[in-house]
Design a protein around this motif. Structure first.
Motif, PDB file in Angstrom:
ATOM      1  N   GLU A   1     -10.225  13.353  34.701  1.00 56.01           N
ATOM      2  CA  GLU A   1      -9.403  12.864  35.814  1.00 56.01           C
ATOM      3  C   GLU A   1      -8.157  12.147  35.304  1.00 56.01           C
ATOM      4  N   ALA A   2      -8.331  11.316  34.240  1.00 51.28           N
ATOM      5  CA  ALA A   2      -7.198  10.595  33.666  1.00 51.28           C
ATOM      6  C   ALA A   2      -6.187  11.573  33.064  1.00 51.28           C
ATOM      7  N   GLU A   3      -6.723  12.619  32.391  1.00 49.38           N
ATOM      8  CA  GLU A   3      -5.832  13.617  31.801  1.00 49.38           C
ATOM      9  C   GLU A   3      -5.034  14.337  32.888  1.00 49.38           C
ATOM     10  N   ALA A   4      -5.694  14.644  33.994  1.00 48.50           N
ATOM     11  CA  ALA A   4      -5.016  15.339  35.088  1.00 48.50           C
ATOM     12  C   ALA A   4      -3.922  14.466  35.689  1.00 48.50           C
ATOM     13  N   GLU A   5      -4.196  13.177  35.838  1.00 49.27           N
ATOM     14  CA  GLU A   5      -3.185  12.256  36.363  1.00 49.27           C
ATOM     15  C   GLU A   5      -1.996  12.156  35.413  1.00 49.27           C
ATOM     16  N   ALA A   6      -2.282  12.066  34.096  1.00 48.12           N
ATOM     17  CA  ALA A   6      -1.203  11.978  33.112  1.00 48.12           C
ATOM     18  C   ALA A   6      -0.341  13.233  33.133  1.00 48.12           C
ATOM     19  N   GLU A   7      -1.007  14.402  33.210  1.00 47.68           N
ATOM     20  CA  GLU A   7      -0.260  15.663  33.248  1.00 47.68           C
ATOM     21  C   GLU A   7       0.598  15.750  34.503  1.00 47.68           C
ATOM     22  N   ALA A   8       0.051  15.303  35.638  1.00 45.15           N
ATOM     23  CA  ALA A   8       0.821  15.338  36.885  1.00 45.15           C
ATOM     24  C   ALA A   8       2.021  14.396  36.809  1.00 45.15           C
ATOM     25  N   GLN A   9       1.822  13.224  36.192  1.00 44.19           N
ATOM     26  CA  GLN A   9       2.914  12.270  36.051  1.00 44.19           C
ATOM     27  C   GLN A   9       4.031  12.837  35.187  1.00 44.19           C
ATOM     28  N   ILE A  10       3.665  13.430  34.059  1.00 43.09           N
ATOM     29  CA  ILE A  10       4.673  13.998  33.158  1.00 43.09           C
ATOM     30  C   ILE A  10       5.389  15.166  33.823  1.00 43.09           C
ATOM     31  N   ASP A  11       4.643  16.031  34.514  1.00 42.91           N
ATOM     32  CA  ASP A  11       5.264  17.163  35.205  1.00 42.91           C
ATOM     33  C   ASP A  11       6.262  16.674  36.253  1.00 42.91           C
ATOM     34  N   SER A  12       5.908  15.593  36.936  1.00 43.51           N
ATOM     35  CA  SER A  12       6.813  15.031  37.944  1.00 43.51           C
ATOM     36  C   SER A  12       8.104  14.548  37.296  1.00 43.51           C
ATOM     37  N   GLU A  13       7.978  13.862  36.149  1.00 42.07           N
ATOM     38  CA  GLU A  13       9.168  13.378  35.433  1.00 42.07           C
ATOM     39  C   GLU A  13      10.015  14.544  34.938  1.00 42.07           C
ATOM     40  N   LEU A  14       9.355  15.571  34.423  1.00 42.03           N
ATOM     41  CA  LEU A  14      10.087  16.725  33.902  1.00 42.03           C
ATOM     42  C   LEU A  14      10.844  17.444  35.017  1.00 42.03           C
ATOM     43  N   ASP A  15      10.215  17.558  36.185  1.00 42.39           N
ATOM     44  CA  ASP A  15      10.890  18.189  37.321  1.00 42.39           C
ATOM     45  C   ASP A  15      12.121  17.384  37.732  1.00 42.39           C
ATOM     46  N   ALA A  16      11.963  16.053  37.753  1.00 46.88           N
ATOM     47  CA  ALA A  16      13.089  15.193  38.121  1.00 46.88           C
ATOM     48  C   ALA A  16      14.207  15.301  37.099  1.00 46.88           C
ATOM     49  N   GLN A  17      13.843  15.339  35.789  1.00 43.18           N
ATOM     50  CA  GLN A  17      14.860  15.448  34.752  1.00 43.18           C
ATOM     51  C   GLN A  17      15.553  16.805  34.810  1.00 43.18           C
ATOM     52  N   ALA A  18      14.789  17.862  35.082  1.00 42.33           N
ATOM     53  CA  ALA A  18      15.390  19.194  35.183  1.00 42.33           C
ATOM     54  C   ALA A  18      16.392  19.239  36.335  1.00 42.33           C
ATOM     55  N   LYS A  19      16.050  18.621  37.459  1.00 40.82           N
ATOM     56  CA  LYS A  19      16.957  18.576  38.605  1.00 40.82           C
ATOM     57  C   LYS A  19      18.223  17.800  38.243  1.00 40.82           C
ATOM     58  N   TYR A  20      18.030  16.679  37.503  1.00 42.34           N
ATOM     59  CA  TYR A  20      19.187  15.881  37.077  1.00 42.34           C
ATOM     60  C   TYR A  20      20.104  16.697  36.161  1.00 42.34           C
ATOM     61  N   ASN A  21      19.497  17.413  35.221  1.00 47.37           N
ATOM     62  CA  ASN A  21      20.297  18.226  34.305  1.00 47.37           C
ATOM     63  C   ASN A  21      21.076  19.307  35.059  1.00 47.37           C
ATOM     64  N   LYS A  22      20.431  19.894  36.060  1.00 49.19           N
ATOM     65  CA  LYS A  22      21.089  20.954  36.832  1.00 49.19           C
ATOM     66  C   LYS A  22      22.242  20.390  37.652  1.00 49.19           C
ATOM     67  N   ASP A  23      22.024  19.219  38.262  1.00 47.57           N
ATOM     68  CA  ASP A  23      23.052  18.624  39.112  1.00 47.57           C
ATOM     69  C   ASP A  23      24.242  18.102  38.319  1.00 47.57           C
ATOM     70  N   THR A  24      23.981  17.625  37.100  1.00 51.62           N
ATOM     71  CA  THR A  24      25.044  16.980  36.318  1.00 51.62           C
ATOM     72  C   THR A  24      25.527  17.819  35.150  1.00 51.62           C
ATOM     73  N   SER A  61      -7.493   9.496  15.092  1.00 54.73           N
ATOM     74  CA  SER A  61      -8.582  10.425  15.382  1.00 54.73           C
ATOM     75  C   SER A  61      -9.439   9.955  16.552  1.00 54.73           C
ATOM     76  N   LYS A  62      -9.413   8.662  16.842  1.00 54.32           N
ATOM     77  CA  LYS A  62     -10.216   8.135  17.947  1.00 54.32           C
ATOM     78  C   LYS A  62      -9.673   8.564  19.319  1.00 54.32           C
ATOM     79  N   PHE A  63      -8.465   9.118  19.325  1.00 51.91           N
ATOM     80  CA  PHE A  63      -7.871   9.579  20.580  1.00 51.91           C
ATOM     81  C   PHE A  63      -7.953  11.099  20.727  1.00 51.91           C
ATOM     82  N   SER A  64      -8.793  11.732  19.909  1.00 49.94           N
ATOM     83  CA  SER A  64      -8.906  13.194  19.952  1.00 49.94           C
ATOM     84  C   SER A  64      -9.452  13.687  21.297  1.00 49.94           C
ATOM     85  N   PHE A  65     -10.156  12.830  22.006  1.00 47.64           N
ATOM     86  CA  PHE A  65     -10.725  13.240  23.296  1.00 47.64           C
ATOM     87  C   PHE A  65      -9.641  13.542  24.334  1.00 47.64           C
ATOM     88  N   LEU A  66      -8.399  13.071  24.086  1.00 51.36           N
ATOM     89  CA  LEU A  66      -7.322  13.334  25.050  1.00 51.36           C
ATOM     90  C   LEU A  66      -6.936  14.807  25.081  1.00 51.36           C
TER      91      LEU A  66
END
Length: 455
Positions: A1-24, A61-66
Motif C-alpha cells: 500500500e505504501a509503495e502504491a501511494e509513493a508511486e501515485a505521488q511521483i506519477d502526479s509530480e511527473l504529470d505536473a512537471q510534464a505539463k509545466y515543460n509543455k506550457d513553458t 540493503s535494509k530497504f530492499s523490500f521497497l
C-alpha cells in the motif's frame, strides 16, 4: 500500500512537471520518464559519525523490500532517496559519543569504541530528495548556486548575506511565488534577491540612505536584481525602531519577514536621533533635504531585537513567518536567551558553529496570535526572558571575541604581525596612488607645453 501511494505521488509530480515543460517550453530536450523507468539511488548520511562503504551498503540493503522498479544509478539518478542517521551532537557539531577514538595528534582515527557504537541513534529518517535536477529544483546542480554567488554580483557590502544561507532562510520562511517578503535591515539586498528568485514581491527598508542608493547608477541594489532579470524591490529609507511612525500598521501586510539584523560585529546598529545629550535635532532646510543624511545614534542590540519581533507581530499575516540570524557564543541558552513575543511562536532554531567560541542561529518564528496595539509596551518589555542578561549575550560580540583571543597563547605576536601587514599594505597602496598621479601629470605635460607655446 505504501509503495502504491509513493508511486501515485511521483506519477502526479511527473504529470505536473510534464505539463509545466509543455506550457513553458522548458527542458523539452530531456523528457520526463515514467516511474517504472526512472533510475534511483539511496544516499546515506551519518551525522557526527563515519561509516565505511561496506557498512553503508549494509544500511542500504535494509530497504530492499521497497523494490524500486527502475535501475540503480549512483551518478545523476532520476530519483534520490536519503537515509539520515541522527546521533547526539555537541555545541560544535561533533558527536557526544564518538564512534571512533582519535590518535595522539587529534586527527587520525584509531579503533572503534564498542560501547559508543552500540548506542542507538536518536532518530532515523528516510525520504525522497525533492531538489532533484530533473524536477528543476536543484540549486546545486548546473552551477545554479554558483551563479547567484556573492562573487558574481555587481553591488556588495561587508554585511551581504551568503547566497546559500539566504536560500535556506527564505525556505524556512516559506517564501514562494506571490509572497510579500520584507527585510527591515535590507543593506545591499542580498536576502531580498533570493526571495525574488522564489517569485516573491519584495520590500526593504534601511536607515542608511547611502547603502540604499549604492555607489553609482550601475552599482546598487536594483542593478543586482537587473543582473538576474528580476523585478526590482520597493526600497524605503526608514527606521525600524519607529516603524509605526513611517507606515500604516492597522492591517497585517507581509507573508514573510527575512532579515539579518545588525549586531555590531561588522556593522553597528543605528537609529534616528541626535548624538548630543540634549536630544535636540536641528531642522533641515528645504534645499538640502534631497541629499541630506539624517542624524543617527547607536541602537542597542536588545532594542533591535525587541523592535524586530514587535514589528513582525504587528505586520505579519496570521501564519506568516519571521526568519532571522542571531550570533551567539558558547554561553548562549536557547531556552532562556532567545528573544520572545506573545504573538509569535518559535518554529525552529538551526545552529551553525563558526569558530571555537562563536556560532550563529537561524531562528524561525510564526505568528499565532493577533497583535493588540494596547499591549505594545508590554510586548517590548517581555522580549528578553532574563532581561538585560540575555540581551548582553548577543551584544558586544566583537569585543568578547577579542577578549577570548587575547587569552590564547601567541596572541601578542600574531597581533603585531597583522598590524605590520596592515601598515605595509597601506603604504603600498599609497605609493601606487602617488605613482599613478605622477604618470598622469607626465602624460599631460607635453600638451601643456604646446598650449603655452601657442599662447
Amino acid at each position: 500500500e505504501a509503495e502504491a501511494e509513493a508511486e501515485a505521488q511521483i506519477d502526479s509530480e511527473l504529470d505536473a512537471q510534464a505539463k509545466y515543460n509543455k506550457d513553458t517550453e522548458h527542458n523539452n530536450h530531456n523528457p520526463i520518464k515514467p516511474y517504472h523507468e526512472r533510475s534511483w539511488k539511496i544516499t546515506i548520511h551519518t551525522l557526527g559519525s563515519t561509516y565505511t562503504r561496506q557498512e553503508q551498503n549494509e544500511m542500504r540493503s535494509k530497504f530492499s523490500f521497497l523494490q524500486f522498479p527502475g535501475p540503480v544509478q549512483m551518478k545523476h539518478p532520476d530519483d534520490e532517496y536519503l537515509f539520515i542517521r541522527e546521533v547526539e551532537l555537541d555545541a560544535m557539531g561533533g558527536a557526544v559519543y564518538p564512534r571512533h577514538c582519535k590518535g595522539e595528534d587529534g586527527k587520525t582515527k584509531k579503533e572503534l569504541i564498542p560501547e559508543n557504537d552500540a548506542r542507538p541513534p536518536l532518530a532515523c529518517y528516510f525520504g525522497r530528495v525533492l531538489g532533484n535536477g530533473t524536477l528543476g529544483r536543484n540549486w546545486r546542480g548546473s552551477n545554479r548556486l554558483f551563479r547567484y554567488s556573492l562573487k558574481k554580483r555587481t553591488y556588495l557590502g561587508p554585511t551581504s548575506m551568503d547566497s546559500e544561507l539566504s536560500l535556506i532562510m527564505t525556505n524556512l520562511a516559506k517564501v514562494q511565488k506571490g509572497s510579500f517578503a520584507f527585510d527591515p535591515f535590507v543593506g545591499t539586498g542580498s536576502i531580498l534577491l533570493t526571495a525574488a528568485l522564489r517569485g516573491a514581491q519584495t520590500f526593504g527598508t534601511d536607515i542608511d540612505l547611502r547603502v540604499l542608493r549604492g555607489r553609482n547608477p550601475n552599482e546598487n541594489i536594483v542593478s543586482n536584481f537587473q543582473q538576474y532579470g528580476l523585478p526590482p524591490p520597493e526600497l524605503v529609507r526608514s527606521d525600524n525602531s519607529i516603524y509605526h511612525r513611517h507606515f500604516r500598521k492597522h492591517l497585517p501586510l507581509f507573508d514573510a519577514i527575512v532579515t539579518d539584523p545588525p549586531y555590531g560585529i561588522r556593522a553597528g546598529a543605528r537609529k534616528s536621533g541626535s548624538r548630543r545629550g540634549d536630544g535636540e535635532v536641528r531642522p533641515v532646510l528645504e534645499e538640502y533635504r534631497y541629499d541630506h543624511v539624517a542624524q543617527t545614534r547607536p541602537y542597542a542590540v536588545s532594542d533591535v531585537m525587541a523592535d524586530l519581533l514587535n514589528v513582525a507581530a504587528m505586520t505579519l499575516v496570521m501564519g506568516g513567518r519571521l526568519t532571522y540570524v542571531i550570533p551567539s557564543m558558547l554561553d548562549f541558552n536557547e531556552e532562556e536567551d532567545l528573544p520572545r513575543h506573545d504573538c509569535l511562536k518559535v518554529v525552529s532554531v538551526c545552529y551553525q558553529p563558526l569558530q571555537t567560541e562563536l556560532g550563529r542561529r537561524t531562528v524561525t518564528m510564526e505568528k499565532v496570535k493577533e497583535y493588540d496595539d494596547r499591549k505594545r509596551d508590554e510586548y517590548l518589555e517581555g522580549t528578553w526572558v532574563n532581561g538585560p542578561q540575555s540581551a548582553e549575550k548577543v551584544a558586544n560580540i566583537r569585543e568578547r571575541l577579542i577578549e577570548a583571543a587575547k587569552k590564547k597563547p601567541g596572541y601578542e605576536e600574531k597581533a603585531a604581525w597583522r598590524k605590520q601587514k596592515r601598515k605595509e599594505t597601506k603604504e603600498a597602496k599609497k605609493r601606487a596612488k602617488l605613482e599613478g598621479a605622477d604618470q598622469g601629470v607626465n602624460s599631460k605635460s607635453p600638451n601643456s607645453n604646446d598650449d603655452s607655446e601657442r599662447g
